[in-house]
Enzyme design. Structure first.
Site, PDB file in Angstrom:
ATOM      1  N   GLU A 112       8.910  -4.741   0.389  1.00 45.76           N
ATOM      2  CA  GLU A 112       8.055  -5.038   1.342  1.00 45.76           C
ATOM      3  C   GLU A 112       7.783  -6.527   1.796  1.00 45.76           C
ATOM      4  O   GLU A 112       6.941  -7.091   2.042  1.00 45.76           O
ATOM      5  CB  GLU A 112       6.708  -4.562   0.909  1.00 45.76           C
ATOM      6  CG  GLU A 112       6.494  -3.285   0.528  1.00 45.76           C
ATOM      7  CD  GLU A 112       6.525  -2.155   1.646  1.00 45.76           C
ATOM      8  OE1 GLU A 112       6.643  -2.475   2.937  1.00 45.76           O
ATOM      9  OE2 GLU A 112       6.466  -0.867   1.446  1.00 45.76           O
ATOM     10  N   HIS A 135       0.338  -5.682  -3.516  1.00 46.60           N
ATOM     11  CA  HIS A 135       0.216  -4.493  -2.891  1.00 46.60           C
ATOM     12  C   HIS A 135       0.394  -3.502  -4.171  1.00 46.60           C
ATOM     13  O   HIS A 135       1.278  -3.694  -5.022  1.00 46.60           O
ATOM     14  CB  HIS A 135       1.629  -4.211  -2.023  1.00 46.60           C
ATOM     15  CG  HIS A 135       1.793  -2.615  -1.671  1.00 46.60           C
ATOM     16  ND1 HIS A 135       1.024  -1.837  -1.154  1.00 46.60           N
ATOM     17  CD2 HIS A 135       2.925  -1.926  -1.923  1.00 46.60           C
ATOM     18  CE1 HIS A 135       1.671  -0.687  -1.099  1.00 46.60           C
ATOM     19  NE2 HIS A 135       2.467  -0.577  -1.319  1.00 46.60           N
ATOM     20  N   HIS A 137      -1.004   0.827  -5.592  1.00 45.21           N
ATOM     21  CA  HIS A 137      -1.307   2.251  -5.106  1.00 45.21           C
ATOM     22  C   HIS A 137      -2.343   2.781  -5.804  1.00 45.21           C
ATOM     23  O   HIS A 137      -2.448   3.696  -6.573  1.00 45.21           O
ATOM     24  CB  HIS A 137      -0.101   3.214  -5.202  1.00 45.21           C
ATOM     25  CG  HIS A 137       1.239   2.863  -4.590  1.00 45.21           C
ATOM     26  ND1 HIS A 137       2.463   3.659  -4.954  1.00 45.21           N
ATOM     27  CD2 HIS A 137       1.317   1.997  -3.485  1.00 45.21           C
ATOM     28  CE1 HIS A 137       3.204   3.009  -4.078  1.00 45.21           C
ATOM     29  NE2 HIS A 137       2.792   2.021  -3.214  1.00 45.21           N
ATOM     30  N   GLU A 165     -21.958  -4.374  -4.949  1.00 41.25           N
ATOM     31  CA  GLU A 165     -20.745  -5.499  -5.132  1.00 41.25           C
ATOM     32  C   GLU A 165     -19.790  -5.285  -4.188  1.00 41.25           C
ATOM     33  O   GLU A 165     -18.986  -6.301  -3.631  1.00 41.25           O
ATOM     34  CB  GLU A 165     -20.033  -5.419  -6.340  1.00 41.25           C
ATOM     35  CG  GLU A 165     -21.032  -5.797  -7.603  1.00 41.25           C
ATOM     36  CD  GLU A 165     -20.028  -6.550  -8.486  1.00 41.25           C
ATOM     37  OE1 GLU A 165     -19.006  -6.274  -8.858  1.00 41.25           O
ATOM     38  OE2 GLU A 165     -20.614  -7.425  -9.371  1.00 41.25           O
ATOM     39  N   HIS A 206      -0.768   5.738   1.270  1.00 45.09           N
ATOM     40  CA  HIS A 206       0.184   5.007   0.694  1.00 45.09           C
ATOM     41  C   HIS A 206      -0.228   4.244  -0.481  1.00 45.09           C
ATOM     42  O   HIS A 206      -0.382   4.265  -1.611  1.00 45.09           O
ATOM     43  CB  HIS A 206       0.992   4.403   1.589  1.00 45.09           C
ATOM     44  CG  HIS A 206       2.120   3.613   1.007  1.00 45.09           C
ATOM     45  ND1 HIS A 206       3.437   3.512   1.406  1.00 45.09           N
ATOM     46  CD2 HIS A 206       1.956   2.561  -0.193  1.00 45.09           C
ATOM     47  CE1 HIS A 206       4.177   2.628   0.698  1.00 45.09           C
ATOM     48  NE2 HIS A 206       3.490   2.058  -0.245  1.00 45.09           N
TER      49      HIS A 206
END
Ligand code: 2HA
Ligand code: ZN
Length: 267
Positions: A112, A135, A137, A165, A206
């Site tokens: 990525e 990044h 998941h 929050e 994703h």
């Protein structure tokens, strides 16, 4: 930059990755992290570029910038075991990355890398203190992307209404991309486009991309969004008796002097 400082950044990256793995967000080799290092690469004189990696886009805007990045295929839970193999320090030169340190035994930057570098470029334009892209998941956010509208205004508003929050720490909301194939320049360019207005961008079905002024800042934003998504999923099927109203969100925004995403509150 002192050698010790680089080691501190490597430790902090590995710790962040280990936390994400512990949260259950980084199954197998899921996730990738990059950090802009406050140096120009002259700190690595003994390792004059031996290898380089070709990018699928022109990253000249970042020329000379040095990044610590996770390796493709590496497991977040194992980064601290052999950082010289699983991490690399690279310097941007147009459509190439010069390897300054790491990726021993044939390693290479994350698949990525386009989304990371393109997002760094955008966030640096908006915020000179920006340094980290993460990044991962997160389970509840991905589950929410399956059942909730992907309209980012609606998605953001639902998250904000779950707990105080969420608005306080994500006042610019969450950008949302529909599902796209991962690991190429198309999703990289689309992510960076969203990073113009958001520090957190959800990839439907994703995972998530988050930008921050350091590891805790980027991880903290994901933690907040993920907590709100978990609350939503725990209550969405039940009769809702109260959540945070738009008037209350505005009251909170005024109290905390937040600049909330324009047009996202119905007040
Ligand atoms: O690194 O998470 O999106 C594995 C991934 C790709
Ligand atoms: Zn992923």
């Amino acid at each position: 930059m002192l050698k010790g400082e680089i080691i501190d950044y490597i430790r902090a990256l590995a710790r962040t990755a280990r936390l994400m793995s512990g949260y259950g967000w980084s199954e197998r080799n899921a996730g990738n992290i990059s950090m802009l290092l406050p140096c120009n690469g002259t700190e690595f004189p003994a390792s004059a570029p031996k290898r380089s990696f070709r990018l699928s886009f022109d990253a000249s805007e970042l020329n000379g910038r040095v990044f610590l990045v996770t390796g493709t295929g590496e497991y977040f839970r194992n980064l601290a075991l052999s950082p010289k193999e699983k991490l690399g320090i690279v310097r941007v030169k147009g459509t190439e990355l010069e390897l300054l340190w790491g990726f021993q035994n044939g390693g290479a930057p994350t698949s990525e890398i386009s989304a990371h570098l393109r997002s760094h470029a955008v966030r640096l334009r908006e915020n000179p203190a920006h340094s980290v892209i993460c990044h991962t998941h997160p389970t509840n956010l991905i589950a929410m992307s399956a059942v909730h509208s992907l309209d980012e205004r609606e998605f953001t508003r639902t998250l904000w209404k779950q707990c105080s929050e969420c608005l306080m720490f994500l006042p610019d909301g969450v950008g949302v991309l529909p599902w796209l194939p991962c690991g190429d320049d198309r999703i990289g360019a689309a992510t960076a486009e969203k990073m113009r207005g958001f520090r957190v961008v959800l990839w439907a079905n994703h995972g998530i991309f988050a930008a921050g002024n350091g590891f805790d800042d980027a991880l903290g934003s994901i933690e907040i969004a993920e907590k709100a998504a978990e609350l939503y999923l725990k209550t969405a099927h039940l009769p809702i008796r109260q959540n945070i109203s738009d008037v209350q969100l505005l009251e909170l925004a005024r109290l905390c002097k937040l600049s909330v995403k324009e047009g996202y509150l119905n007040v």
